[in-house]
Design a protein around this motif. Structure first.
Motif, short mmCIF file in Angstrom:
data_model
loop_
_atom_site.label_atom_id
_atom_site.label_comp_id
_atom_site.label_asym_id
_atom_site.label_seq_id
_atom_site.Cartn_x
_atom_site.Cartn_y
_atom_site.Cartn_z
N GLN A 118 0.83 -1.20 0.00
CA GLN A 118 0.00 0.00 0.00
C GLN A 118 0.87 1.26 0.00
OE1 GLN A 118 -2.48 0.93 3.47
NE2 GLN A 118 -4.16 1.22 2.02
N TYR A 119 1.93 1.24 0.77
CA TYR A 119 2.86 2.37 0.81
C TYR A 119 3.48 2.60 -0.57
CZ TYR A 119 7.01 5.09 1.88
OH TYR A 119 7.98 6.05 1.87
N MET A 120 3.92 1.51 -1.22
CA MET A 120 4.54 1.64 -2.54
C MET A 120 3.55 2.17 -3.58
SD MET A 120 7.25 -1.50 -2.84
CE MET A 120 6.25 -2.82 -2.19
N LEU A 121 2.31 1.66 -3.54
CA LEU A 121 1.31 2.15 -4.48
C LEU A 121 0.99 3.63 -4.23
CD1 LEU A 121 -1.22 -0.83 -4.67
CD2 LEU A 121 0.33 -0.03 -6.47
N ALA A 122 0.88 4.02 -2.97
CA ALA A 122 0.58 5.41 -2.62
C ALA A 122 1.68 6.35 -3.11
CB ALA A 122 0.39 5.56 -1.12
N ARG A 123 2.92 5.93 -3.04
CA ARG A 123 4.04 6.76 -3.52
C ARG A 123 3.95 7.01 -5.02
NH1 ARG A 123 9.77 6.42 -0.90
NH2 ARG A 123 9.94 7.70 -2.74
N GLN A 124 3.29 6.10 -5.74
CA GLN A 124 3.10 6.26 -7.18
C GLN A 124 1.75 6.92 -7.50
OE1 GLN A 124 3.50 2.34 -8.82
NE2 GLN A 124 5.65 2.16 -8.25
N GLY A 125 1.01 7.31 -6.46
CA GLY A 125 -0.26 7.99 -6.65
C GLY A 125 -1.44 7.07 -6.88
N ASN A 126 -1.31 5.80 -6.53
CA ASN A 126 -2.38 4.83 -6.72
C ASN A 126 -3.10 4.55 -5.40
OD1 ASN A 126 -1.85 4.21 -9.54
ND2 ASN A 126 0.04 3.31 -8.78
N HIS A 154 -6.52 -13.09 7.74
CA HIS A 154 -5.68 -12.86 6.56
C HIS A 154 -5.90 -11.44 6.07
CE1 HIS A 154 -3.12 -14.14 3.34
NE2 HIS A 154 -4.01 -13.82 2.41
N ALA A 155 -4.90 -10.89 5.38
CA ALA A 155 -4.99 -9.55 4.82
C ALA A 155 -4.68 -9.59 3.33
CB ALA A 155 -4.01 -8.62 5.53
N TRP A 156 -5.38 -8.74 2.58
CA TRP A 156 -5.19 -8.61 1.14
C TRP A 156 -4.97 -7.14 0.81
CZ3 TRP A 156 -8.85 -11.38 3.57
CH2 TRP A 156 -8.93 -12.74 3.31
N LEU A 157 -4.26 -6.90 -0.26
CA LEU A 157 -4.12 -5.54 -0.79
C LEU A 157 -4.98 -5.47 -2.05
CD1 LEU A 157 -2.83 -2.75 -0.67
CD2 LEU A 157 -0.94 -3.66 -2.04
N ILE A 158 -5.91 -4.51 -2.06
CA ILE A 158 -6.86 -4.34 -3.16
C ILE A 158 -6.63 -2.97 -3.79
CG2 ILE A 158 -9.31 -4.33 -3.79
CD1 ILE A 158 -8.58 -6.92 -2.36
N LEU A 175 -2.19 -8.34 -3.69
CA LEU A 175 -1.46 -9.27 -2.82
C LEU A 175 -2.44 -10.03 -1.94
CD1 LEU A 175 1.38 -6.91 -1.51
CD2 LEU A 175 1.68 -8.84 -3.05
N GLY A 176 -2.13 -11.28 -1.65
CA GLY A 176 -2.90 -12.03 -0.67
C GLY A 176 -3.64 -13.24 -1.20
N ASP A 217 -12.25 -3.02 5.58
CA ASP A 217 -11.30 -2.46 4.61
C ASP A 217 -10.71 -1.21 5.22
OD1 ASP A 217 -11.80 -4.36 2.68
OD2 ASP A 217 -13.09 -3.10 1.46
N HIS A 218 -9.45 -0.99 4.95
CA HIS A 218 -8.77 0.19 5.46
C HIS A 218 -7.83 0.71 4.38
CE1 HIS A 218 -5.63 2.51 7.46
NE2 HIS A 218 -6.57 2.82 8.33
N GLY A 219 -7.84 2.02 4.17
CA GLY A 219 -6.86 2.55 3.24
C GLY A 219 -7.33 3.81 2.54
N SER A 220 -6.57 4.17 1.53
CA SER A 220 -6.84 5.39 0.77
C SER A 220 -8.02 5.16 -0.16
CB SER A 220 -5.60 5.79 -0.02
OG SER A 220 -5.20 4.75 -0.87
N ARG A 221 -8.65 6.25 -0.54
CA ARG A 221 -9.82 6.15 -1.44
C ARG A 221 -9.63 6.96 -2.66
NH1 ARG A 221 -14.40 4.91 2.80
NH2 ARG A 221 -12.97 4.14 4.26
#
Length: 68
Positions: free
Chosen positions: A14-22, A41-45, A52-53, A64-68
């Motif tokens: 998630q950190y890597m995707l956010a650095r690319q603006g995703n 279990h955790a997945w990256l969507i 991932l996952g 779910d947790h994260g950027s929108r």
């Protein structure tokens, strides 16, 4: 990351995707029908695709947790 848990992998991804603006979300679930032992279990969507996952089959979605 050697020996990283699914949650560690999802957070790093998630950190890597956010650095690319995703935008992405971390989905957390528990395995259904595991008896007394809780198996989470955790997945990256991202873009409604699992990054991932692996498969979510057999798991109940909790949050779910994260950027929108």
């Amino acid at each position: 990351m050697p020996r990283a848990t699914c949650l560690t992998q999802a957070l790093s991804g998630q950190y890597m995707l956010a650095r690319q603006g995703n935008a992405s979300n971390i989905r957390i679930g528990v395995e259904r029908g595991t008896g007394e032992q809780l198996k989470a279990h955790a997945w990256l969507i991202s873009d409604n695709h699992i990054v991932l996952g692996g498969s979510v089959d057999g798991f109940a979605h909790l949050v779910d947790h994260g950027s929108r």
